[in-house]
Write a protein that holds these residues in place. Structure first.
Motif, PDB file in Angstrom:
ATOM      1  N   ALA A   1      22.842  10.646  -1.787  1.00 54.41           N
ATOM      2  CA  ALA A   1      21.716   9.866  -1.273  1.00 54.41           C
ATOM      3  C   ALA A   1      21.803   8.463  -1.849  1.00 54.41           C
ATOM      4  N   VAL A   2      21.588   7.454  -0.999  1.00 53.31           N
ATOM      5  CA  VAL A   2      21.764   6.073  -1.432  1.00 53.31           C
ATOM      6  C   VAL A   2      20.634   5.180  -0.924  1.00 53.31           C
ATOM      7  N   GLY A   3      20.570   3.983  -1.484  1.00 52.08           N
ATOM      8  CA  GLY A   3      19.623   2.981  -1.013  1.00 52.08           C
ATOM      9  C   GLY A   3      18.180   3.353  -1.278  1.00 52.08           C
ATOM     10  N   ASP A   4      17.313   2.984  -0.346  1.00 53.39           N
ATOM     11  CA  ASP A   4      15.875   3.194  -0.511  1.00 53.39           C
ATOM     12  C   ASP A   4      15.469   4.657  -0.424  1.00 53.39           C
ATOM     13  N   LEU A   5      16.414   5.536  -0.145  1.00 53.50           N
ATOM     14  CA  LEU A   5      16.115   6.962  -0.068  1.00 53.50           C
ATOM     15  C   LEU A   5      16.097   7.618  -1.446  1.00 53.50           C
ATOM     16  N   ARG A   6      16.812   7.049  -2.387  1.00 58.89           N
ATOM     17  CA  ARG A   6      16.937   7.720  -3.688  1.00 58.89           C
ATOM     18  C   ARG A   6      16.060   7.080  -4.763  1.00 58.89           C
TER      19      ARG A   6
ATOM     20  N   LYS B   1      16.686  18.257  -4.525  1.00 64.23           N
ATOM     21  CA  LYS B   1      15.550  17.904  -5.386  1.00 64.23           C
ATOM     22  C   LYS B   1      15.024  16.505  -5.059  1.00 64.23           C
ATOM     23  N   LYS B   2      13.693  16.405  -5.015  1.00 62.38           N
ATOM     24  CA  LYS B   2      13.017  15.121  -4.807  1.00 62.38           C
ATOM     25  C   LYS B   2      11.928  14.976  -5.858  1.00 62.38           C
ATOM     26  N   ASN B   3      11.519  13.738  -6.122  1.00 68.08           N
ATOM     27  CA  ASN B   3      10.415  13.535  -7.058  1.00 68.08           C
ATOM     28  C   ASN B   3       9.087  13.688  -6.330  1.00 68.08           C
ATOM     29  N   THR B   4       7.997  13.476  -7.026  1.00 66.57           N
ATOM     30  CA  THR B   4       6.674  13.733  -6.444  1.00 66.57           C
ATOM     31  C   THR B   4       6.330  12.798  -5.293  1.00 66.57           C
ATOM     32  N   THR B   5       7.011  11.655  -5.206  1.00 66.37           N
ATOM     33  CA  THR B   5       6.733  10.716  -4.125  1.00 66.37           C
ATOM     34  C   THR B   5       7.747  10.817  -2.984  1.00 66.37           C
ATOM     35  N   GLY B   6       8.642  11.796  -3.070  1.00 69.67           N
ATOM     36  CA  GLY B   6       9.551  12.060  -1.962  1.00 69.67           C
ATOM     37  C   GLY B   6      10.922  11.428  -2.056  1.00 69.67           C
ATOM     38  N   TYR B   7      11.174  10.677  -3.140  1.00 68.56           N
ATOM     39  CA  TYR B   7      12.499  10.078  -3.291  1.00 68.56           C
ATOM     40  C   TYR B   7      13.490  11.128  -3.792  1.00 68.56           C
ATOM     41  N   VAL B   8      14.716  11.039  -3.310  1.00 70.43           N
ATOM     42  CA  VAL B   8      15.751  12.003  -3.685  1.00 70.43           C
ATOM     43  C   VAL B   8      16.254  11.703  -5.094  1.00 70.43           C
ATOM     44  N   ILE B   9      16.357  12.744  -5.895  1.00 72.51           N
ATOM     45  CA  ILE B   9      16.850  12.610  -7.263  1.00 72.51           C
ATOM     46  C   ILE B   9      18.365  12.806  -7.251  1.00 72.51           C
ATOM     47  N   THR B  10      19.094  11.842  -7.821  1.00 67.75           N
ATOM     48  CA  THR B  10      20.547  11.922  -7.863  1.00 67.75           C
ATOM     49  C   THR B  10      21.052  11.683  -9.286  1.00 67.75           C
ATOM     50  N   ASP B  11      22.354  11.888  -9.458  1.00 67.84           N
ATOM     51  CA  ASP B  11      22.980  11.504 -10.728  1.00 67.84           C
ATOM     52  C   ASP B  11      23.514  10.082 -10.585  1.00 67.84           C
ATOM     53  N   GLU B  12      24.279   9.620 -11.572  1.00 69.13           N
ATOM     54  CA  GLU B  12      24.769   8.243 -11.544  1.00 69.13           C
ATOM     55  C   GLU B  12      25.783   8.004 -10.431  1.00 69.13           C
ATOM     56  N   LYS B  13      26.304   9.086  -9.850  1.00 69.10           N
ATOM     57  CA  LYS B  13      27.247   8.967  -8.737  1.00 69.10           C
ATOM     58  C   LYS B  13      26.529   9.003  -7.388  1.00 69.10           C
ATOM     59  N   CYS B  14      25.206   9.046  -7.426  1.00 67.56           N
ATOM     60  CA  CYS B  14      24.377   9.165  -6.218  1.00 67.56           C
ATOM     61  C   CYS B  14      24.507  10.535  -5.568  1.00 67.56           C
ATOM     62  N   GLU B  15      25.015  11.520  -6.320  1.00 65.26           N
ATOM     63  CA  GLU B  15      25.139  12.874  -5.775  1.00 65.26           C
ATOM     64  C   GLU B  15      23.839  13.640  -6.002  1.00 65.26           C
TER      65      GLU B  15
ATOM     66  N   VAL C   1       0.830  -1.205   0.000  1.00 64.51           N
ATOM     67  CA  VAL C   1       0.000   0.000   0.000  1.00 64.51           C
ATOM     68  C   VAL C   1       0.863   1.252   0.000  1.00 64.51           C
ATOM     69  N   GLY C   2       2.109   1.081  -0.410  1.00 65.08           N
ATOM     70  CA  GLY C   2       3.000   2.222  -0.522  1.00 65.08           C
ATOM     71  C   GLY C   2       4.290   2.028   0.255  1.00 65.08           C
ATOM     72  N   PHE C   3       5.310   2.764  -0.140  1.00 66.11           N
ATOM     73  CA  PHE C   3       6.622   2.734   0.514  1.00 66.11           C
ATOM     74  C   PHE C   3       7.094   4.166   0.629  1.00 66.11           C
ATOM     75  N   SER C   4       7.456   4.576   1.806  1.00 67.90           N
ATOM     76  CA  SER C   4       7.832   5.972   2.030  1.00 67.90           C
ATOM     77  C   SER C   4       9.322   6.094   2.325  1.00 67.90           C
ATOM     78  N   PRO C   5      10.050   6.917   1.555  1.00 65.64           N
ATOM     79  CA  PRO C   5      11.460   7.145   1.875  1.00 65.64           C
ATOM     80  C   PRO C   5      11.567   7.942   3.172  1.00 65.64           C
ATOM     81  N   ASN C   6      12.550   7.617   3.973  1.00 67.17           N
ATOM     82  CA  ASN C   6      12.772   8.353   5.225  1.00 67.17           C
ATOM     83  C   ASN C   6      13.541   9.631   4.904  1.00 67.17           C
ATOM     84  N   ASN C   7      12.820  10.602   4.354  1.00 68.63           N
ATOM     85  CA  ASN C   7      13.460  11.819   3.835  1.00 68.63           C
ATOM     86  C   ASN C   7      13.358  13.016   4.769  1.00 68.63           C
ATOM     87  N   GLN C   8      13.019  12.768   6.033  1.00 68.34           N
ATOM     88  CA  GLN C   8      12.829  13.877   6.964  1.00 68.34           C
ATOM     89  C   GLN C   8      14.101  14.708   7.171  1.00 68.34           C
TER      90      GLN C   8
END
Length: 319
Positions: free
Chosen positions: A276-281, A254-268, A240-247
């Protein structure tokens, strides 16, 4: 401020991504600290069994998390079991403020706070986690081979995982609170065409039933008529959904509409020196192996960032 409060790399989070970042940062000779407020291993630590991490055909989630931690400690990674209150970007360095008032400063910050599966918050859900209740079909589906399971949800993840489980189990009940799915049309077509999937529209789970051995079924309530009924099932997969711990993610990132962090290929992220890495990005899938890969990538990129910054004289350490 004491001199040892300044670091090359500060890592927030002790899951697979954060601990892997710690390993690679230490191997790159970066002065590094990792901060974790809870159980090391993240989502892995609350997974009963793992069978899809390369090199381990079968391993308990807690055990795998401990192996990540032991590996990181073998490189003398400094670890603080504290809660982070805020992350504050700077020009020459960034600050990480702990809940106890301590301020850590560093040239690079790797945010590995992970994410959390949304819960139904019904009786029997928490009590049966790992005993029939799961939030990851690819992690736990194998244990329900040739059994009857229920999938709760109506988005892409629920539809994809219902199709995945239909290949393994004898029957899948797909339960959704509305009379149509939110998932993509092509996935809906595949779900409707799959004979092992029985769709249950206009229903919510009011309770997850169980005995000493684990889940035995679900109690459903019709959202239109209020009628209640039971379905016998040995597994319940909740999507029923997955929420990134972006507090702790700074406002300028920058984040997308669902709260995930937007990064480049280096995770920057959009702020230099913060990763940002893992389930946060934002990425295609959330898996342990991908989280670990993110940690490696970010640590190598952070080390390059720090070395370049120091060489150019742009990164200044406070007196």
């Amino acid at each position: 401020m004491s001199k040892n409060e300044f670091y090359d790399v500060i890592i927030i989070g002790g899951g697979p991504a954060g601990l892997t970042a710690g390993i690679y940062a230490m191997r790159a000779a970066m002065k590094t600290v990792l901060i974790e407020r809870g159980m090391f291993g993240g989502q892995v630590a609350i997974t009963k069994e793992v069978e899809n991490y390369p090199g381990f055909q079968h391993i308990g989630g807690i055990e795998l998390g401990e192996k990540f931690l032991e590996h990181a400690k073998a490189y003398d990674l400094e670890i603080r079991e504290k809660e982070v209150a805020a992350t504050e970007p700077g020009v020459d360095y960034h600050e990480v403020r702990l809940a106890d008032g301590t301020v850590l400063r560093g040239h690079a910050v790797i945010m590995a706070a992970g994410g959390t599966a949304r819960k139904l918050k019904v009786p029997g859900e928490h009590e049966n986690f790992g005993k029939g209740v799961s939030y990851c079909a690819t992690c736990d589906g194998f244990f329900f081979r040739n059994k009857v399971v229920a999938v709760v949800g109506g988005g892409d993840t629920a539809l994809e995982d219902a199709l995945y489980l239909a290949k393994i189990t004898s029957k899948v009940y797909l339960i959704h609170r509305r009379d149509e799915f939110r998932g993509s049309r092509i996935l809906q077509q595949r779900v409707f065409a799959e004979p092992r999937i029985e769709i249950v529209f206009n229903a919510v789970v009011s309770e997850i039933d169980s005995d000493a051995g684990g889940v035995t079924g679900v109690s459903l309530k019709d959202t239109k008529t209020g009628e209640e009924r039971q379905l016998a099932t040995e597994g319940v997969f909740i999507f029923v959904g997955f929420s990134p711990n972006n507090q702790l993610v700074p406002a300028g990132i920058k984040k997308n509409t669902t709260g995930y962090v937007i990064t480049d290929e280096k995770c920057e992220t959009s702020i230099p020196g913060i990763f940002a890495v893992g389930d946060l990005r934002q990425k295609y899938a959330n898996q342990i192996v991908l989280a670990a890969a993110d940690g490696c990538t970010a640590a190598l990129a952070a080390a390059h960032y720090v070395e370049s910054c120091k060489a150019s004289g742009k990164c200044q350490q406070p007196d």
